[in-house]
Scaffold this active site. Sequence first.
Site, short mmCIF file in Angstrom:
data_model
loop_
_atom_site.label_atom_id
_atom_site.label_comp_id
_atom_site.label_asym_id
_atom_site.label_seq_id
_atom_site.Cartn_x
_atom_site.Cartn_y
_atom_site.Cartn_z
N ASP A 1 -0.24 5.10 0.87
CA ASP A 1 -0.55 6.12 1.89
C ASP A 1 -0.45 5.54 3.30
OD1 ASP A 1 -1.31 8.21 0.00
OD2 ASP A 1 -3.09 7.01 -0.40
N ASP B 1 0.88 -1.16 0.00
CA ASP B 1 0.00 0.00 0.00
C ASP B 1 0.92 1.22 0.00
OD1 ASP B 1 -2.33 1.67 0.45
OD2 ASP B 1 -1.71 1.80 2.55
#
Length: 214
Positions: free
Chosen positions: A12, A10
């Site tokens: 963020d 991922d």
Amino acid sequence: MSRFAAVIFDLDGVITDTARYHYLAWKRLAESQGVHFDEAFNEHLKGIDRMGSLELILASATRRYSDAEKLALATEKNEHYKELIATMTPSDLLPGAVAALDDCRAAGLKIGLASVSRNAFTVLDRLGITGKFDYVVDAGTIAKGKPDPEIFLKAARELRVTPDACFGVEDAVAGVSSIKAAGMYAVGVGDPQVLAAADIVIPDLTQFRLEQYK
Ligand code: G6P
Ligand code: MG
């Protein structure tokens, strides 16, 4: 020697602290609509796509909004967010992020990125790490965001590996659910109580240890 053939990160809140910028932009937007917004509420928005996040915020508003109003509010939030990320540089990489990517590369793993953010390509570019990924999912092509497994399954398919040969790295509850629903091993980044569904939780990427993930 890792049993995995690929890792899917991922973005963020894992590789860079844009989770903070999303928080600030949503907080301003929510408060402009008279909706109370704090860190606890924000936790539910992590990993959730833009319109989905807006719906969750407006659920606490005192009136209903038309689709056109929702689109205008989502655009307003995104313009603010884009202002916040415009000044990012490689110094905004979180500690341990580059080392984790390089360790995976050195171990021969393919590396994917699965962010539902439509700003992910811009952020990777500003951080100067686009070239470290074999495949970056274009969020615009994803029908169902996290916690649905679609985005992690798409990354695995494009990397030409089976889900059981992948592990995902996530800071969000919805993201960990997405990884597990995809049939992958999940490394959570953050609070073990929040990310209880992960197979293992580390506080941040300085604690990333490939040999411990089985
Ligand atoms: C990530 C973040 C969310 C954000 C979403 C959509 O999943 O964790 O906080 O809402 O991306 O981002 P975007 O840049 O497309 O609005
Ligand atoms: Mg995240």
